[in-house]
Design an enzyme around this catalytic site. Structure first.
Site, PDB file in Angstrom:
ATOM      1  N   CYS A  45     -41.538 -23.962  -3.111  1.00  0.00           N
ATOM      2  CA  CYS A  45     -40.564 -24.672  -3.190  1.00  0.00           C
ATOM      3  C   CYS A  45     -40.256 -25.652  -4.794  1.00  0.00           C
ATOM      4  CB  CYS A  45     -39.239 -24.460  -2.230  1.00  0.00           C
ATOM      5  SG  CYS A  45     -37.695 -23.432  -3.635  1.00  0.00           S
ATOM      6  N   HIS A  78     -42.158 -19.301   0.653  1.00  0.00           N
ATOM      7  CA  HIS A  78     -42.081 -20.743   1.418  1.00  0.00           C
ATOM      8  C   HIS A  78     -42.821 -19.691   2.389  1.00  0.00           C
ATOM      9  CE1 HIS A  78     -38.311 -22.371   1.064  1.00  0.00           C
ATOM     10  NE2 HIS A  78     -38.306 -21.707  -0.363  1.00  0.00           N
ATOM     11  N   GLU A 128     -43.823 -20.682   4.899  1.00  0.00           N
ATOM     12  CA  GLU A 128     -43.512 -21.131   6.922  1.00  0.00           C
ATOM     13  C   GLU A 128     -41.577 -20.247   7.173  1.00  0.00           C
ATOM     14  OE1 GLU A 128     -42.291 -22.640   4.369  1.00  0.00           O
ATOM     15  OE2 GLU A 128     -40.040 -22.849   4.219  1.00  0.00           O
TER      16      GLU A 128
END
Lengths: 214, 254
Positions: free
Chosen positions: A84, A194, A196
């Site tokens: 990001c 993202h 994650e």
């Protein structure tokens, strides 16, 4: 101090626990830590450079913690994953706050132009771009292993990178035009989305990063 | 080519349990939050929302522990709301593992909190929740209510939405109090009016009784995400069934 296998760079901008949790889930035997210690980052085998919030604040906080050099060195030396704002900061300049980035790569960080945010059906597209979008892999890479082309990843951002050199781009996403969703060069891989927070596709990318030998 | 429309199961949490009410009242138990979160994750939920619906100070620590446990095993975005009064509350929830924090009553009582939290943590993690009800005694159609739907504010929900976005809200969670728990469908005119008035994503909430309601939330109400609780909690439908149904009706889903 034991040498970390994965150092997640903490410069005080938000919660990095989800990044650490995701690495623990995919690589339980790997030593992973969130750290703001330049020495620990310098010694780590792999470096993850996340980021959220506004880029001017991120750059300021990075410098306030004297982490710039450790991050710059890592981009030259070892497997490096930007996430990001951690992707955006690698470029020369951002429209957000009109600030210089770290300048690892030539290019600009731009805001989605509100006037152009309409899809093919005439539907208004929202900014921030928030949600699950398809990621088109534009070059083969070890980090795409076991991830189908056009898999969906979770994005949340209002700015995107425009590299001067198009060969840097490793993936694009259409919103509504194709923007750079990932870049790859030597030991560096960086993504706008993202991983994650991207369920199984995201976890696979992190697993690939832990196993990556650039 | 936009984003897939998101399906967000909502877990109302009180005293460490998931519950569900009708028109904000009559709570009944629906199970353990971590187990339920895991089940929805496995079914392909795009995001999860936890609302701490009692949100007393005792309860606050309980939800932090729940979020920590969920965040260790679930890798999709988590939104947490309920009882957020200060920027410090936002920080604690984010540090526990929330990706976004939803602010409702405090946004009305002290709008500065929205601006400060968005300035500090970024708009991407600030959701403003709006509980709206149709009214006859005002020059507008839908009024904002606070304190779990108990207190009228005199605010026009559409104008309020615009103000919240101008202060930095990155997303709006719009709940129709008239529809909540009724299973008669979203309040699509309300959602449409707000969605057209702002540029940030809108999550529609309140009233889902069947899968067609989810479709209409998107196609009629203009929602970017649809939130539902009881149709998933009591096993009427799985998230996967909801996605299949939406896909069959021409909606882009993950």
């Amino acid at each position: 101090m034991n040498r970390l296998q994965v150092a997640i760079v903490d410069y005080g901008m938000g919660n990095l626990r989800s990044v650490a949790n995701a690495f623990k889930a995919v690589a339980p035997d790997t030593t992973v830590a969130v750290t703001s210690d330049p020495a620990q980052i310098a010694q780590a085998e792999r470096v993850v450079f996340p980021g959220q919030g506004a880029m001017p604040d991120c750059i300021r906080e990075l410098d306030a913690r004297s982490l710039r050099q450790a991050v710059m060195d890592a981009t030259q030396q070892k497997p490096f994953l930007g996430i990001c704002i951690g992707l955006q900061m690698l470029f020369q300049h951002s429209e957000e706050g009109n600030v210089p980035g770290l300048g690892v790569y030539a290019g600009e960080v731009k805001r989605f132009p509100q006037a152009k945010m309409v899809d093919v059906h005439g539907e208004k597209l929202k900014v921030p771009h928030m949600g699950w979008s398809q990621v088109h892999q534009t070059q083969p890479h070890a980090l795409w292993q076991e991830i189908p082309d056009q898999a969906r990843f979770y994005y949340v951002h209002s700015y995107y990178v425009v590299p001067d050199e198009t060969a840097l781009t490793a993936a694009t996403t259409a919103y509504p035009f194709d923007f750079t969703g990932a870049i790859a060069r030597d030991n560096v891989f960086a993504v706008q989305f993202h991983p994650e927070k991207s369920a199984s596709a995201g976890l696979q990318l992190l697993r690939n990063f832990v196993n990556w030998k650039p | 080519m936009g984003c897939a429309k998101r399906i967000i199961p909502c877990l109302d949490v009180t005293d460490g349990r998931v519950v569900k009410g009708v028109n904000f009242l009559e709570l009944r138990d629906a199970g353990d939050p971590v187990e339920i979160a895991q089940r929805y994750n496995d079914q392909g939920a795009d995001e999860l929302t936890f609302l701490d619906i009692t949100a007393s100070s005792d309860n606050r620590d309980l939800i932090l522990h729940i979020i920590e446990r969920v965040a260790e095993q679930i890798f999709i975005p988590l939104t947490v709301g309920g009882g957020v009064r200060k920027v410090e509350d936002v920080r604690r929830l984010l540090n526990a593992g929330a990706d976004k924090v939803s602010i409702n009553t405090t946004a009305v009582v002290n709008p500065q909190v929205v601006e400060d939290a968005a300035g500090r943590f970024g708009s991407q993690c600030i959701v403003v929740a709006i509980d709206a009800k149709k009214v006859d005694n005002q020059p507008f159609e839908w009024e904002v209510f606070t304190h779990g739907g108990r207190n009228p504010t005199g605010l026009d929900a559409v104008k309020w939405a615009q103000k919240m976005v101008s202060l930095g809200a990155g997303e709006l969670l719009v709940t129709s109090m008239d529809r909540d728990g009724t299973k008669i469908g979203f309040n699509n005119p309300l959602n449409k009016a707000i969605s057209e008035a702002v540029d940030v994503p809108l999550i529609a909430s309140g009233g889902v009784g069947n899968l067609q309601h989810l479709v209409e939330g998107v196609t009629v109400g203009g929602a970017d995400a649809v939130l539902a609780a009881s149709i998933f909690h009591y096993g009427e439908f799985t998230v996967q069934q909801a996605k299949d149904y939406m896909r069959e009706h021409g909606i882009e889903v993950r």
